[in-house]
Enzyme design. Structure first.
Site, PDB file in Angstrom:
ATOM      1  N   MET A  32      15.721   8.450 -13.455  1.00 56.16           N
ATOM      2  CA  MET A  32      14.480   8.966 -14.119  1.00 56.16           C
ATOM      3  C   MET A  32      13.791  10.900 -13.771  1.00 56.16           C
ATOM      4  O   MET A  32      12.660  11.350 -13.685  1.00 56.16           O
ATOM      5  CB  MET A  32      13.369   8.300 -13.402  1.00 56.16           C
ATOM      6  CG  MET A  32      14.556   7.373 -13.837  1.00 56.16           C
ATOM      7  SD  MET A  32      12.993   6.194 -12.416  1.00 56.16           S
ATOM      8  CE  MET A  32      13.252   6.193 -10.899  1.00 56.16           C
ATOM      9  N   GLY A  33      14.718  11.944 -13.570  1.00 54.85           N
ATOM     10  CA  GLY A  33      14.298  13.477 -13.597  1.00 54.85           C
ATOM     11  C   GLY A  33      14.354  13.213 -12.071  1.00 54.85           C
ATOM     12  O   GLY A  33      14.249  13.165 -11.748  1.00 54.85           O
ATOM     13  N   LEU A  35      15.058  16.354 -10.663  1.00 58.59           N
ATOM     14  CA  LEU A  35      16.464  16.413 -10.455  1.00 58.59           C
ATOM     15  C   LEU A  35      16.979  17.316  -9.133  1.00 58.59           C
ATOM     16  O   LEU A  35      16.283  18.300  -9.209  1.00 58.59           O
ATOM     17  CB  LEU A  35      16.922  17.107 -11.770  1.00 58.59           C
ATOM     18  CG  LEU A  35      17.380  16.400 -12.786  1.00 58.59           C
ATOM     19  CD1 LEU A  35      17.552  17.315 -14.217  1.00 58.59           C
ATOM     20  CD2 LEU A  35      17.919  14.858 -13.113  1.00 58.59           C
ATOM     21  N   ALA A  37      19.922  18.690  -6.051  1.00 58.47           N
ATOM     22  CA  ALA A  37      21.640  18.279  -6.347  1.00 58.47           C
ATOM     23  C   ALA A  37      22.664  17.066  -6.553  1.00 58.47           C
ATOM     24  O   ALA A  37      23.776  17.096  -6.408  1.00 58.47           O
ATOM     25  CB  ALA A  37      21.670  19.465  -4.947  1.00 58.47           C
ATOM     26  N   HIS A  39      21.935  14.959  -8.241  1.00 58.58           N
ATOM     27  CA  HIS A  39      22.263  14.466  -9.950  1.00 58.58           C
ATOM     28  C   HIS A  39      22.899  15.241 -10.347  1.00 58.58           C
ATOM     29  O   HIS A  39      23.559  14.761 -10.786  1.00 58.58           O
ATOM     30  CB  HIS A  39      20.556  14.896 -10.706  1.00 58.58           C
ATOM     31  CG  HIS A  39      19.542  13.448  -9.596  1.00 58.58           C
ATOM     32  ND1 HIS A  39      17.856  14.445  -9.321  1.00 58.58           N
ATOM     33  CD2 HIS A  39      19.573  12.331 -10.708  1.00 58.58           C
ATOM     34  CE1 HIS A  39      17.383  13.006  -9.730  1.00 58.58           C
ATOM     35  NE2 HIS A  39      18.319  12.272  -9.983  1.00 58.58           N
ATOM     36  N   GLY A 149      24.965   6.772  -8.552  1.00 63.11           N
ATOM     37  CA  GLY A 149      24.726   7.025  -7.095  1.00 63.11           C
ATOM     38  C   GLY A 149      25.258   6.031  -5.962  1.00 63.11           C
ATOM     39  O   GLY A 149      24.379   4.686  -6.570  1.00 63.11           O
ATOM     40  N   GLN A 155      21.596  -1.318  -6.787  1.00 66.54           N
ATOM     41  CA  GLN A 155      21.372  -0.186  -7.954  1.00 66.54           C
ATOM     42  C   GLN A 155      22.872  -0.931  -8.408  1.00 66.54           C
ATOM     43  O   GLN A 155      22.781  -1.291  -9.517  1.00 66.54           O
ATOM     44  CB  GLN A 155      20.147   0.538  -8.066  1.00 66.54           C
ATOM     45  CG  GLN A 155      20.904   1.295  -9.332  1.00 66.54           C
ATOM     46  CD  GLN A 155      19.988   2.067  -9.962  1.00 66.54           C
ATOM     47  OE1 GLN A 155      18.216   2.302  -9.916  1.00 66.54           O
ATOM     48  NE2 GLN A 155      20.309   3.587  -9.819  1.00 66.54           N
ATOM     49  N   SER A 187      16.575  13.080  -2.240  1.00 64.54           N
ATOM     50  CA  SER A 187      15.349  11.743  -2.991  1.00 64.54           C
ATOM     51  C   SER A 187      14.545  12.787  -3.288  1.00 64.54           C
ATOM     52  O   SER A 187      14.393  13.759  -4.137  1.00 64.54           O
ATOM     53  CB  SER A 187      15.013  10.913  -2.267  1.00 64.54           C
ATOM     54  OG  SER A 187      14.059   9.773  -3.225  1.00 64.54           O
TER      55      SER A 187
HETATM   56  P1  PAJ Z   1      16.901   8.709 -10.030  1.00 65.20           P
HETATM   57  O1  PAJ Z   1      15.947   7.768  -9.100  1.00 65.20           O
HETATM   58  O2  PAJ Z   1      16.818   9.848 -10.778  1.00 65.20           O
HETATM   59  O3  PAJ Z   1      18.886   8.274 -10.374  1.00 65.20           O
HETATM   60  C1  PAJ Z   1      19.346   8.935 -10.643  1.00 65.20           C
HETATM   61  C2  PAJ Z   1      20.855   8.732 -10.244  1.00 65.20           C
HETATM   62  O4  PAJ Z   1      21.180   9.517  -8.823  1.00 65.20           O
HETATM   63  C3  PAJ Z   1      20.806   7.141  -9.395  1.00 65.20           C
HETATM   64  O5  PAJ Z   1      22.333   6.875 -10.108  1.00 65.20           O
HETATM   65  C4  PAJ Z   1      21.160   7.594  -8.341  1.00 65.20           C
HETATM   66  O6  PAJ Z   1      21.801   6.800  -6.691  1.00 65.20           O
HETATM   67  C5  PAJ Z   1      21.668   9.057  -7.903  1.00 65.20           C
HETATM   68  N1  PAJ Z   1      21.001   9.622  -6.628  1.00 65.20           N
HETATM   69  C6  PAJ Z   1      19.934   9.922  -6.595  1.00 65.20           C
HETATM   70  N2  PAJ Z   1      19.975  10.327  -5.324  1.00 65.20           N
HETATM   71  C7  PAJ Z   1      21.556  10.706  -5.180  1.00 65.20           C
HETATM   72  C8  PAJ Z   1      21.365  11.567  -3.912  1.00 65.20           C
HETATM   73  N3  PAJ Z   1      21.469  12.302  -2.764  1.00 65.20           N
HETATM   74  N4  PAJ Z   1      23.235  11.547  -3.788  1.00 65.20           N
HETATM   75  C9  PAJ Z   1      23.755  10.871  -5.331  1.00 65.20           C
HETATM   76  N5  PAJ Z   1      23.496   9.912  -6.175  1.00 65.20           N
HETATM   77  C10 PAJ Z   1      22.414  10.580  -6.347  1.00 65.20           C
HETATM   78  O7  PAJ Z   1      18.312   5.600 -10.216  1.00 65.20           O
HETATM   79  C11 PAJ Z   1      17.878   5.683 -11.209  1.00 65.20           C
HETATM   80  O8  PAJ Z   1      17.476   7.185 -11.104  1.00 65.20           O
HETATM   81  C12 PAJ Z   1      17.501   4.540 -12.314  1.00 65.20           C
HETATM   82  O9  PAJ Z   1      17.032   3.533 -11.442  1.00 65.20           O
HETATM   83  C13 PAJ Z   1      18.111   4.549 -12.694  1.00 65.20           C
HETATM   84  C14 PAJ Z   1      19.350   4.257 -12.514  1.00 65.20           C
HETATM   85  C15 PAJ Z   1      18.040   5.756 -13.753  1.00 65.20           C
HETATM   86  C16 PAJ Z   1      17.840   3.305 -14.217  1.00 65.20           C
HETATM   87  O10 PAJ Z   1      16.398   3.600 -14.276  1.00 65.20           O
END
Ligand code: PAJ
Length: 285
Positions: A32-33, A35, A37, A39, A149, A155, A187
């Site tokens: 969801m953008g 972005l 580290a 991501h 992640g 999820q 996050s």
């Molecule tokens: P978002 O919160 O942007 O996260 C995108 C991806 O990055 C997810 O798979 C999430 O688990 C992963 N991620 C987030 N924080 C992380 C971290 N600290 N370490 C490793 N991976 C991390 O999750 C979503 O978006 C949405 O629900 C989505 C799956 C895109 C559906 O809309």
């Protein structure tokens, strides 16, 4: 090769067809953008598994149970595109809501039992929104592999389940949680935290460490491990807990007897910011 920017599902499907005909493997990283580290770590894992890495950026309205949360969600597209370029992403998919939800859309994907507890109970409709948009992204991008992640543990479990149940021909890969040096899980929502809230947010990882420590010391009773984590976070009155649980890694149900694979999982609000985190008890951090 310059990074491509694609914003229609038709163009994405055409590119997927071309890449597949040329025998190339596609990996998709849905986001969801905003972005960070975490991501970028998914992009690296995707790169190891495919010839083409695609990243989608779509703030999916149907997974927000609170319209104010949707309106406030950070949108940092230019910075995101620069991060994608640096990370070696081949194509970024940036659809608008009309692309993902054609006018009058009335079809959704619902995962039953797995999506009911924890965040499903705290955020009605949330996982229906996630399951629906992820299914659509997988259909639009036709990746061989998609990377998610473990940070969003439930999820990931819901997505693994829907891929199996709907016979989708894609491999789902889970990636470890990237943390700040002090343990706070990265996050997009951390950008809401001021200095004092940032300090309070450590209560989540500390509660997971407390449960993992008790596990390492030999405690196996699920309710005793849950009490360890719950009392650790309850020591922070400024943090309001949604849930703390010790669940099994597949069904997301509370365990009676914990194993090294059992997962401590927590959701809490620090001020208005809702944060989640989790830890596999046998593999702390
Ligand atoms: P978002 O919160 O942007 O996260 C995108 C991806 O990055 C997810 O798979 C999430 O688990 C992963 N991620 C987030 N924080 C992380 C971290 N600290 N370490 C490793 N991976 C991390 O999750 C979503 O978006 C949405 O629900 C989505 C799956 C895109 C559906 O809309």
């Amino acid at each position: 090769m310059a990074m491509e920017r694609i914003d229609t599902t038709a163009a994405l499907q055409a590119l997927a067809h071309a890449e597949r005909c040329a025998g190339r493997r596609i990996a998709l990283v849905p986001t969801m953008g905003a972005l960070h580290a975490g991501h970028v770590s998914l992009v690296k894992i995707a790169r190891e598994r495919a010839d083409r890495v695609w990243l989608s950026i779509f703030v999916n309205p149907t997974q927000f149970d609170d319209p104010r949360d949707l309106a406030a969600y950070p949108r940092t597209l230019e910075a995101d595109l620069a991060i994608c370029r640096d990370a070696g992403v081949d194509a970024v998919f940036t659809p608008d809501a009309a692309q993902m939800y054609p006018a009058g859309a009335q079809t959704s994907v619902e995962v039953d039992e797995l999506a009911a507890p924890l965040c499903g109970a705290a955020r009605p409709g949330h996982f229906r929104g996630v399951a629906t948009v992820v299914t659509k992204l997988l259909v639009a991008a036709q990746p061989h592999v998609a990377v998610f992640g473990e940070k969003d543990y439930q999820q990931l479990a819901v997505i693994r389940r829907l891929v199996r149940d709907l016979l989708l021909p894609v491999e789902i890969v889970g990636a470890p949680t990237v943390r700040e040096p002090d343990g706070l899980a990265l996050s997009s929502r951390n950008s809401y935290l001021d200095k004092s809230a940032r300090a309070s947010a450590l209560a989540l990882v500390e509660s997971l460490r407390a449960a993992a420590r008790a596990f390492a010391q030999g405690e196996r009773r699920g309710d005793a491990l849950t009490a360890e984590g719950a009392s650790s976070i309850a020591a922070h009155p400024e943090v309001s807990v949604d849930y703390f649980a010790v669940v099994d890694a597949v069904a997301m149900q509370p365990v009676v007897d914990a194993t090294p694979e059992s997962v401590g999982i927590v959701a809490a609000r620090v001020g208005k910011t809702r944060l989640i985190d989790n830890m596999v008890l046998g593999q702390p951090e």
